[in-house]
Design a protein around this motif. Structure first.
Motif, PDB file in Angstrom:
ATOM      1  N   THR A  48       3.359  -6.877  -6.217  1.00  0.00           N
ATOM      2  CA  THR A  48       4.029  -5.743  -5.489  1.00  0.00           C
ATOM      3  C   THR A  48       2.992  -4.891  -5.087  1.00  0.00           C
ATOM      4  OG1 THR A  48       4.134  -4.359  -7.519  1.00  0.00           O
ATOM      5  CG2 THR A  48       6.034  -5.527  -6.991  1.00  0.00           C
ATOM      6  N   ASP A  49       1.599  -4.460  -5.730  1.00  0.00           N
ATOM      7  CA  ASP A  49       0.646  -3.705  -4.984  1.00  0.00           C
ATOM      8  C   ASP A  49       0.399  -3.977  -3.727  1.00  0.00           C
ATOM      9  OD1 ASP A  49       0.619  -2.270  -7.589  1.00  0.00           O
ATOM     10  OD2 ASP A  49      -1.052  -3.009  -8.144  1.00  0.00           O
ATOM     11  N   PRO A  50       0.106  -5.111  -3.080  1.00  0.00           N
ATOM     12  CA  PRO A  50      -0.208  -5.360  -1.753  1.00  0.00           C
ATOM     13  C   PRO A  50       0.520  -4.791  -0.789  1.00  0.00           C
ATOM     14  CG  PRO A  50      -0.814  -7.436  -2.771  1.00  0.00           C
ATOM     15  CD  PRO A  50       0.249  -6.469  -3.767  1.00  0.00           C
ATOM     16  N   TYR A  51       1.831  -4.790  -1.221  1.00  0.00           N
ATOM     17  CA  TYR A  51       2.920  -4.068  -0.279  1.00  0.00           C
ATOM     18  C   TYR A  51       2.946  -2.846  -0.430  1.00  0.00           C
ATOM     19  CZ  TYR A  51       7.451  -2.708   1.201  1.00  0.00           C
ATOM     20  OH  TYR A  51       8.449  -1.925   1.694  1.00  0.00           O
ATOM     21  N   MET A  52       2.905  -2.161  -1.658  1.00  0.00           N
ATOM     22  CA  MET A  52       2.941  -0.684  -1.896  1.00  0.00           C
ATOM     23  C   MET A  52       1.942  -0.076  -1.381  1.00  0.00           C
ATOM     24  SD  MET A  52       5.159  -0.583  -5.512  1.00  0.00           S
ATOM     25  CE  MET A  52       5.911   1.026  -5.096  1.00  0.00           C
ATOM     26  N   ASN A  53       0.567  -0.714  -1.729  1.00  0.00           N
ATOM     27  CA  ASN A  53      -0.639   0.039  -1.258  1.00  0.00           C
ATOM     28  C   ASN A  53      -0.635   0.195   0.384  1.00  0.00           C
ATOM     29  OD1 ASN A  53      -1.723  -0.033  -3.751  1.00  0.00           O
ATOM     30  ND2 ASN A  53      -2.799  -1.837  -3.653  1.00  0.00           N
ATOM     31  N   PHE A  54       0.130  -0.487   1.090  1.00  0.00           N
ATOM     32  CA  PHE A  54       0.192  -0.631   2.612  1.00  0.00           C
ATOM     33  C   PHE A  54       0.561   0.890   3.008  1.00  0.00           C
ATOM     34  CE2 PHE A  54       2.582  -0.750   6.386  1.00  0.00           C
ATOM     35  CZ  PHE A  54       1.716  -1.239   7.352  1.00  0.00           C
ATOM     36  N   PHE A  55       1.550   1.309   2.061  1.00  0.00           N
ATOM     37  CA  PHE A  55       2.103   2.558   2.387  1.00  0.00           C
ATOM     38  C   PHE A  55       1.083   3.765   1.802  1.00  0.00           C
ATOM     39  CE2 PHE A  55       5.564  -0.224   2.772  1.00  0.00           C
ATOM     40  CZ  PHE A  55       6.148   0.280   3.719  1.00  0.00           C
ATOM     41  N   SER A  56       0.691   3.574   0.750  1.00  0.00           N
ATOM     42  CA  SER A  56      -0.140   4.767   0.202  1.00  0.00           C
ATOM     43  C   SER A  56      -1.513   4.654   0.778  1.00  0.00           C
ATOM     44  CB  SER A  56      -0.379   4.504  -1.520  1.00  0.00           C
ATOM     45  OG  SER A  56      -1.082   3.231  -1.644  1.00  0.00           O
ATOM     46  N   ARG A  57      -2.003   3.751   1.437  1.00  0.00           N
ATOM     47  CA  ARG A  57      -3.121   3.726   2.193  1.00  0.00           C
ATOM     48  C   ARG A  57      -3.509   4.892   2.889  1.00  0.00           C
ATOM     49  NH1 ARG A  57      -3.963  -1.620   1.851  1.00  0.00           N
ATOM     50  NH2 ARG A  57      -3.046  -1.968   3.643  1.00  0.00           N
TER      51      ARG A  57
END
Length: 200
Positions: A48-57
């Motif tokens: 899940t981190d790759p997807y969620m990091n897309f938004f937090s980045r």
């Protein structure tokens, strides 16, 4: 729509729903120190981190120490799941329904963020009123104030040109956000109804 395509879309909808649950679990375990370093935590994080990091980045949903990007990431998955589920159940691609779902999702995410700040502003204003504007140096409110002051003074400054206190800025912001939430619910309801009335 053929049964094969309908079955594929149904599987995709189920997969997105499962992935949404995994993202939600990832958010929950991030609240507990060390939980992400367990075998299950590492597996969920890897997925899940790759997807969620897309938004937090991007950083535009981070205010001080508070990050609202997980709400948006879950919202996007929810709208994708709803669209796929709608196509599967009706057997057709309904543009009006898709637009209505997207508008409703965007407002749900936006209003959720606004509601959190709305309640936080109200609570902070009440605490300041009770304490007569006094906040101890080591108070936990100091971190929250770093976040709220930027918003409150900017919002209040839009409507009041004279000098005003932090307490007054909070009260003005609370009123403005309340009006936005109420008007937004009405406007989004109208837009969603218009979308559903579009011809297929």
């Amino acid at each position: 729509m053929t049964s094969a395509i309908s079955a594929i879309l149904g599987l995709l909808s189920a997969a997105v729903t499962i992935y949404t649950i995994l993202c939600f679990i990832n958010i929950i375990i991030s609240w507990f120190p060390g939980a992400k370093f367990t075998s299950i935590g590492k597996m969920i994080s890897a997925l899940t981190d790759p997807y969620m990091n897309f938004f937090s980045r991007s950083g535009w949903l981070r205010f001080g120490n508070i990050d609202f990007s997980p709400i948006l990431s879950i919202g996007v998955l929810s709208v994708i799941s709803s669209i796929l589920g709608g196509i599967t159940s009706t057997g057709r691609i309904y543009i009006g329904g898709i637009l209505a779902t997207i508008i409703a999702m965007l407002w749900n995410v936006g209003s959720s963020l606004l509601s959190i700040v709305f309640l936080l502003v109200l609570i902070r204003w009440i605490v300041l009123t009770i304490k007569h504007g006094y906040t101890p140096y080591n108070s936990a409110w100091n971190n929250i104030d770093q976040f709220l002051q930027k918003i409150a003074f900017k919002v209040a400054g839009t409507f009041v040109k004279s000098t005003f206190s932090y307490q007054k800025a909070l009260l003005i912001t609370w009123i403005v956000f309340g009006v936005i939430l109420a008007a937004g619910n009405v406007l989004v309801g109208i837009l969603v109804n218009i979308c559903y009335q579009m011809p297929v």
